[in-house]
Scaffold this motif. Structure first.
Motif, PDB file in Angstrom:
ATOM      1  N   VAL A 168       0.843  -1.187   0.000  1.00  0.00           N
ATOM      2  CA  VAL A 168       0.000   0.000   0.000  1.00  0.00           C
ATOM      3  C   VAL A 168       0.878   1.236   0.000  1.00  0.00           C
ATOM      4  CG1 VAL A 168      -1.802   1.238   1.213  1.00  0.00           C
ATOM      5  CG2 VAL A 168      -1.765  -1.253   1.246  1.00  0.00           C
ATOM      6  N   LEU A 169       1.064   1.840  -1.194  1.00  0.00           N
ATOM      7  CA  LEU A 169       1.872   3.052  -1.319  1.00  0.00           C
ATOM      8  C   LEU A 169       1.166   4.089  -2.157  1.00  0.00           C
ATOM      9  CD1 LEU A 169       5.286   1.311  -2.048  1.00  0.00           C
ATOM     10  CD2 LEU A 169       4.650   2.438   0.075  1.00  0.00           C
ATOM     11  N   LYS A 215      -7.768   0.778   0.059  1.00  0.00           N
ATOM     12  CA  LYS A 215      -6.426   1.095   0.527  1.00  0.00           C
ATOM     13  C   LYS A 215      -5.358   0.644  -0.454  1.00  0.00           C
ATOM     14  CE  LYS A 215      -7.391   1.081   5.496  1.00  0.00           C
ATOM     15  NZ  LYS A 215      -7.063   0.468   6.807  1.00  0.00           N
ATOM     16  N   TRP A 216      -5.613  -0.455  -1.145  1.00  0.00           N
ATOM     17  CA  TRP A 216      -4.584  -1.020  -2.018  1.00  0.00           C
ATOM     18  C   TRP A 216      -4.779  -0.687  -3.483  1.00  0.00           C
ATOM     19  CZ3 TRP A 216      -6.206  -4.909  -5.493  1.00  0.00           C
ATOM     20  CH2 TRP A 216      -7.506  -5.375  -5.268  1.00  0.00           C
ATOM     21  N   VAL A 217      -5.961  -0.187  -3.851  1.00  0.00           N
ATOM     22  CA  VAL A 217      -6.209   0.143  -5.248  1.00  0.00           C
ATOM     23  C   VAL A 217      -7.479   0.989  -5.337  1.00  0.00           C
ATOM     24  CG1 VAL A 217      -7.635  -1.888  -5.735  1.00  0.00           C
ATOM     25  CG2 VAL A 217      -6.348  -0.814  -7.602  1.00  0.00           C
ATOM     26  N   LEU A 269       2.195   2.455  -7.452  1.00  0.00           N
ATOM     27  CA  LEU A 269       3.027   1.383  -6.920  1.00  0.00           C
ATOM     28  C   LEU A 269       4.117   1.930  -6.008  1.00  0.00           C
ATOM     29  CD1 LEU A 269       3.358  -0.630 -10.249  1.00  0.00           C
ATOM     30  CD2 LEU A 269       1.660  -0.891  -8.444  1.00  0.00           C
ATOM     31  N   THR A 270       4.772   2.987  -6.455  1.00  0.00           N
ATOM     32  CA  THR A 270       5.776   3.690  -5.664  1.00  0.00           C
ATOM     33  C   THR A 270       5.626   5.168  -5.947  1.00  0.00           C
ATOM     34  OG1 THR A 270       7.509   3.679  -7.367  1.00  0.00           O
ATOM     35  CG2 THR A 270       7.348   1.711  -5.965  1.00  0.00           C
ATOM     36  N   LEU A 322       0.156   2.483 -12.167  1.00  0.00           N
ATOM     37  CA  LEU A 322      -0.405   1.492 -13.091  1.00  0.00           C
ATOM     38  C   LEU A 322      -1.919   1.603 -13.119  1.00  0.00           C
ATOM     39  CD1 LEU A 322      -0.038  -1.140 -14.842  1.00  0.00           C
ATOM     40  CD2 LEU A 322      -0.286  -2.418 -12.696  1.00  0.00           C
ATOM     41  N   GLN A 323      -2.486   1.500 -14.317  1.00  0.00           N
ATOM     42  CA  GLN A 323      -3.938   1.441 -14.468  1.00  0.00           C
ATOM     43  C   GLN A 323      -4.273   0.357 -15.485  1.00  0.00           C
ATOM     44  OE1 GLN A 323      -6.245   5.120 -14.725  1.00  0.00           O
ATOM     45  NE2 GLN A 323      -7.442   4.233 -16.383  1.00  0.00           N
ATOM     46  N   LEU A 324      -5.147  -0.552 -15.101  1.00  0.00           N
ATOM     47  CA  LEU A 324      -5.520  -1.676 -15.954  1.00  0.00           C
ATOM     48  C   LEU A 324      -7.032  -1.790 -15.987  1.00  0.00           C
ATOM     49  CD1 LEU A 324      -4.660  -4.251 -17.565  1.00  0.00           C
ATOM     50  CD2 LEU A 324      -4.706  -5.486 -15.372  1.00  0.00           C
TER      51      LEU A 324
END
Length: 796
Positions: A19-20, A435-437, A491-492, A497-499
C-alpha cells in the motif's frame, strides 16, 4: 470467457503490491461562531490549476479526501465563492484540524483566486484545450473550435485525431450517436462561446464505450456560476462567397440546491463548396464540375436542471434539440472528351436537395457520494430521437459538342428518403477507492432501432412513376450489453499502473424489405486497456498505454438511400457493412513543456467509400465497403513556448507512415505513404490590462493516405483579434480563416485499373465578426429563521 477470469487476472496484477498509492487528508470547517459549515466544496488543484479532486463537507463540517501524493492548492468554496485557500505538499496522511471561515464579504473578495488557465494542459490520459482562452474560436461553433484543437483534424465531414483513423464524440461525457454529415450538423449547432474546454483522449480507459477506434473527443460545456444569475447574448456574421449569420443566447441560474443552464441558437446563411472529378477511362476522359450553394437554416437549444437532494446526492435532467432545414442547390457539368482531347458530349444536371432533420436528446442522471473516502455511485438514462427527410429533385440533359441537345436523353427524377432512429440506453458507474487500489466498475445497455424508406420516382414525363428497382425499405436493430472494471494503483512514488477490461456483447440485424434480404451479426468482444507511468522527476514523466477499440458504421452509411448528382453517378449506403477493430499502442515522454509520443496501430476489416467504375459502363457508384487492412506508426512532438507573458505558442509536429492493404487488389490497389503535419497556435496579449489579444494559427500537412485514397498536401493560416470592453462584459472579435485560400485538396484512387482524381474546396476562406455580451449578478443567500432555532443549538 467467464467472469472469474477477470477477477483472477485483476487480483493477480494488483494484490502483490504494498500500500503506497494514496494519502488521506481530513479536516473540519467552522465559522467564527464555532458553527460547523455543511455543503462547502473542498477542491484540490494541481500546479496547472487543473481540478483533481472535489468533496463536500458533511453535516459536522468534516471532510476526508483520498488523493495521490504531490503538491496541491486546496480551495474551499461556498456556493461557488472562494472562502479559503491553502498550499499543501502531501507525502503522508494529514489531518489539518479545524479551518475557521470568517463570513465576511470583504474577506471573500480578498481571498479570491484569479489564476489564469493555460490554453493547453496535458494530463496522463488526455490533452485539455481550454477553448474559452482561444481567440480564434470566438463567435464560431464547435466545428471551428475542433479545427484549432491540437491533435485533431476536420476534413471531409470527418473528425479524426492526427495520425489515427477515427474517433467518437462526447458532450459532457455523453456519447453523440451520429457520424458524417449528421454529426457535423449537430456540432455546428453548438456555439463555441458555450464551450469551456475540449478533451482529446487518444487511448480511452475501459470506463468509456469501446466504439471510436482511435480515441474520443469530449466537449465540456460551461456551467452556471454559484449563487448567481448569469447569461449572455451573442451574434456573429461570416462572409465567404455568401454570408452566414448566427444569433443566440443563454441564461443560467444557481441558488442553494437548484442549478439551471439553458441556451438557444439560430443560424442562417449559405456556403459554396466546389468539387472537380476526373475519371480516366481507357478510350475517353470524364471531367465533372460540381458547383453548389448550400443554404443553412438551423434552430437549436437545450437546458439542464440539477437539484441537490441532499449533501451527497444530486439529480438532474438534460435536454438538447436541433431542427435543421438545409437546402442544397447544385449544377453538375460533365464533359466527355476522347483521347485527342476533343469534346464529345456535355451532360448538365441541375439539382435541388431539401432536407429536414430533427434531433432530440433527453438525459436523466444522478450522482451520489456515498462517503468521504471517495465512494461514488452514478447512473444515467438516455433517449435519443433522430429523423431526417430528404427530397432530391434533379434532371439530366445531354448535348453534343456544338451544343445540340441529343433527343431522347433527357431524364428527370425525384428521390425521397425518410429515416427514423430511436436509441435507448442506460448505464451505471461505481467508484470504489480501497487502501490497495482505486477501483471503478459498471455496466451499460443500449437499444438502437433505425428504419429507413427510399423511394425513386421517374418524373421525365411530368407524371411520377415509382421505380421499385431504385427504391428500398430497410430496418436495422442493434443491441449492446457491456460491463467493465478498471483499477488504478500508485506502486511507488515513481510508478503508477492502471488496468481495465471492457466486455461488450452486440447483436445486429439488418433487413431489406424490398430485396427480402437480411443480415445478422452477433459478437462478444473483450477490450483491454493498460496505462503505465514512470515519474523520473516532478516535470519528467514516461508513459505507456495500450487499448483495443471498435468502430461501427454510422447510420447514414447503412442507409441504402441513393443520392444522385446526375443520372450517371450516385452515392448510396451499404446496409451490410461490418464493424472493424483497431489495436493501439503508445509510448510517451513529458519533460516540462515538451511532449513526445511514439505510437502505432493496426486496423482490420476497415471500410471506406470508393467510386466503383468499370471500362464497360459510364455509371459511377460511390458505396462504402469493408475491404482493407491498415498499419501505421508515427512520432508526435508537442512543445509549448511560454517564456514571455505576452506570447503563448503551442506547436505540434507529427510524422507517420501508413500502409493500406486492399483485400480486393484487382479492384482497389494497395497504397502506402509517409506523412508529415505541423500546426502552431499562437496567442498574443497586446496590452497590460489584457483586454486586447490576437491569435495566429498555422496548419500544414504533406501528402497522406486517407483510407483508400491518396490525398495531396495543404496548408492554411488563421488569425484573429479580440477586444474586451465595459469591465470585460462585452467581447468583440474579428477572425480571418484560411487567409490565403490554400485549404484545398486532391484525392486520387485507382479502381479496376481506372485512375480517379477529385479536387475539393469547402469554401473555407472567410471573415467573421462576433459580439458577445455577458451579464449576471450574485444572489444573496436568504437565511430563514425558524421558531425552533434556539432549541436546535442545544443539540450541539
Amino acid at each position: 470467457m467467464n467472469k472469474g477470469y477477470f477477477l483472477v487476472l485483476f487480483l493477480t496484477v494488483f494484490l502483490p503490491y504494498k500500500v503506497l498509492a494514496q494519502v488521506k487528508i481530513s479536516g473540519k470547517v467552522k465559522n467564527q461562531n464555532n458553527k460547523s459549515l455543511e455543503l462547502l466544496e473542498v477542491q484540490f488543484q494541481d500546479k496547472d490549476c487543473v481540478l483533481v479532486k472535489s468533496e463536500l463537507t458533511g453535516i459536522d463540517g468534516d471532510f476526508t479526501v483520498t488523493i495521490a501524493k504531490g503538491e496541491y492548492l486546496m480551495l474551499i468554496k461556498e456556493f461557488g465563492k472562494m472562502v479559503h485557500k491553502q498550499r499543501l505538499n502531501l507525502d503522508h496522511d494529514l489531518n489539518i484540524g479545524e479551518i475557521r471561515i470568517v463570513e465576511n464579504q470583504q474577506q471573500l473578495q480578498e481571498v479570491t483566486v484569479t489564476s489564469k488557465k493555460k490554453l493547453i494542459v496535458r494530463k496522463v490520459d488526455r490533452l485539455v484545450f481550454n477553448v474559452e482562452n482561444s481567440v480564434s474560436a470566438s463567435g464560431g461553433d464547435a466545428i471551428d473550435a475542433l479545427k484549432i484543437t491540437p491533435g485533431l483534424r476536420v476534413e471531409e465531414d470527418q473528425i479524426a485525431m492526427i495520425g489515427k483513423s477515427g474517433m467518437s464524440v462526447m458532450i459532457d461525457d455523453r456519447f453523440i450517436k451520429l457520424s458524417g454529415e449528421d454529426l457535423i450538423v449537430f456540432l455546428k449547432s453548438i456555439p463555441s462561446d458555450n464551450i469551456k474546454s475540449i478533451e482529446v483522449i487518444s487511448n480511452p480507459p475501459a470506463k468509456y464505450d469501446a466504439e471510436g477506434n482511435s480515441g474520443i473527443v469530449n466537449i465540456k460545456l460551461k456551467k452556471a456560476k454559484g449563487n448567481s444569475v448569469s447569461g449572455n447574448l451573442k451574434t456573429s456574421y461570416s462572409q465567404a462567397k455568401y454570408p452566414l449569420e448566427n444569433f443566440g443566447g443563454g441564461l443560467n441560474y444557481q441558488k442553494d440546491k437548484v442549478t439551471i443552464t439553458s441556451n438557444v441558437n439560430y443560424s442562417n446563411g449559405s456556403t459554396a463548396p466546389y468539387q472537380e472529378y476526373t475519371i480516366f477511362y481507357p478510350n475517353y476522359t470524364w471531367f465533372e464540375t460540381n458547383k453548389v450553394r448550400s443554404l443553412q437554416n438551423s434552430l437549436s437549444g437545450g437546458f439542464t436542471v440539477d437539484y441537490q437532494i441532499s449533501s451527497k446526492t444530486v439529480m438532474g435532467v438534460q435536454y438538447s434539440g436541433v431542427l435543421s432545414k438545409p437546402i442544397r442547390k447544385g449544377v453538375n457539368n460533365s464533359s466527355i472528351t476522347n483521347n485527342n482531347f476533343v469534346l464529345d458530349s456535355l451532360i448538365i444536371t441541375p439539382s435541388r436537395l431539401e432536407v429536414e432533420r430533427k434531433m432530440h436528446s433527453v438525459n436523466f442522471h444522478t450522482i451520489t457520494k456515498i462517503d468521504s473516502s471517495g465512494r461514488q455511485l452514478s447512473a444515467d438514462i438516455d433517449y435519443f430521437k433522430y429523423t431526417s427527410d430528404l427530397n432530391n429533385s434533379f434532371s439530366t440533359n445531354t448535348f453534343l459538342s456544338d451544343g445540340t441537345e441529343i433527343a431522347g436523353r433527357y431524364i428527370a427524377a425525384n428521390n425521397l428518403s425518410n429515416q427514423n432512429i430511436d436509441i435507448y440506453s442506460g448505464k451505471i458507474d461505481y467508484e470504489l477507492p480501497l487502501k490497495w487500489v482505486n477501483l471503478s466498475f459498471g455496466g451499460k445497455l443500449s437499444f438502437i432501432n433505425s428504419d429507413s424508406k427510399v423511394s425513386y420516382f421517374n418524373t421525365t414525363d411530368l407524371h411520377p412513376i415509382l421505380d421499385l428497382s431504385k427504391s428500398n425499405i430497410f430496418d436495422y436493430k442493434e443491441n449492446t450489453q457491456a460491463i467493465y472494471i478498471s483499477g488504478n494503483k500508485t506502486l511507488t512514488k515513481k510508478w503508477e499502473l492502471q488496468l481495465g477490461f471492457r466486455l461488450e456483447n452486440t447483436q445486429t440485424k439488418g433487413f431489406s424489405e424490398t430485396l427480402s434480404q437480411a443480415n445478422t451479426n452477433d459478437y462478444l468482444k473483450l477490450f483491454p486497456t493498460l496505462y503505465v507511468t514512470y515519474k523520473l522527476a516532478e516535470d519528467n514523466t514516461f508513459g505507456f498505454n495500450y487499448n483495443r477499440r471498435i468502430d461501427r458504421p454510422g447510420y447514414s452509411k447503412l442507409n441504402p438511400f441513393r443520392f444522385y448528382t446526375s443520372s450517371f453517378n450516385y452515392t448510396e449506403g451499404n446496409p451490410f457493412l461490418q464493424p472493424y477493430f483497431t489495436d493501439n499502442i503508445e509510448l510517451s515522454h513529458t519533460y516540462k513543456n515538451l511532449y513526445t509520443s511514439v505510437y502505432a496501430y493496426y486496423l482490420k476489416n476497415g471500410f471506406d467509400e470508393f467510386a466503383y467504375v468499370s471500362p464497360g459502363s459510364v455509371t459511377q457508384v460511390v458505396r462504402p465497403v469493408n475491404f482493407y487492412t491498415e498499419k501505421s506508426i508515427g512520432l508526435v512532438e508537442s512543445y509549448t513556448f511560454t517564456k514571455w507573458k505576452w506570447w503563448e505558442s503551442n506547436n505540434q509536429l507529427n510524422v507517420y507512415y501508413s500502409k493500406t492493404t486492399s483485400e480486393i487488389p484487382d479492384i482497389v490497389s494497395n497504397i502506402e505513404n509517409w506523412t508529415c503535419s505541423f500546426n502552431s497556435i499562437n496567442v498574443f496579449v497586446l496590452n497590460k490590462s489584457k483586454t486586447i489579444k490576437s491569435e495566429l494559427n498555422f496548419v500544414c500537412k504533406s501528402p497522406a493516405v486517407v483510407g483508400s485514397y491518396k490525398a495531396s498536401g495543404f496548408y492554411y493560416f488563421d488569425t484573429g483579434f479580440s477586444f474586451l470592453f465595459f469591465k470585460k462584459k462585452l467581447q468583440t472579435a474579428v477572425n480571418f480563416m484560411d487567409v490565403f485560400r490554400t485549404q484545398k485538396r486532391i484525392f486520387e484512387q485507382t479502381v479496376n485499373g481506372i485512375a480517379q482524381k477529385n479536387f475539393d474546396y469547402r469554401d473555407s476562406q472567410r471573415i467573421r465578426f462576433s459580439l458577445v455580451w455577458n451579464f449576471g449578478k450574485s444572489i444573496k443567500e436568504q437565511k430563514k429563521k425558524f421558531s425552533n432555532d434556539e432549541e436546535k443549538k442545544r443539540t450541539n
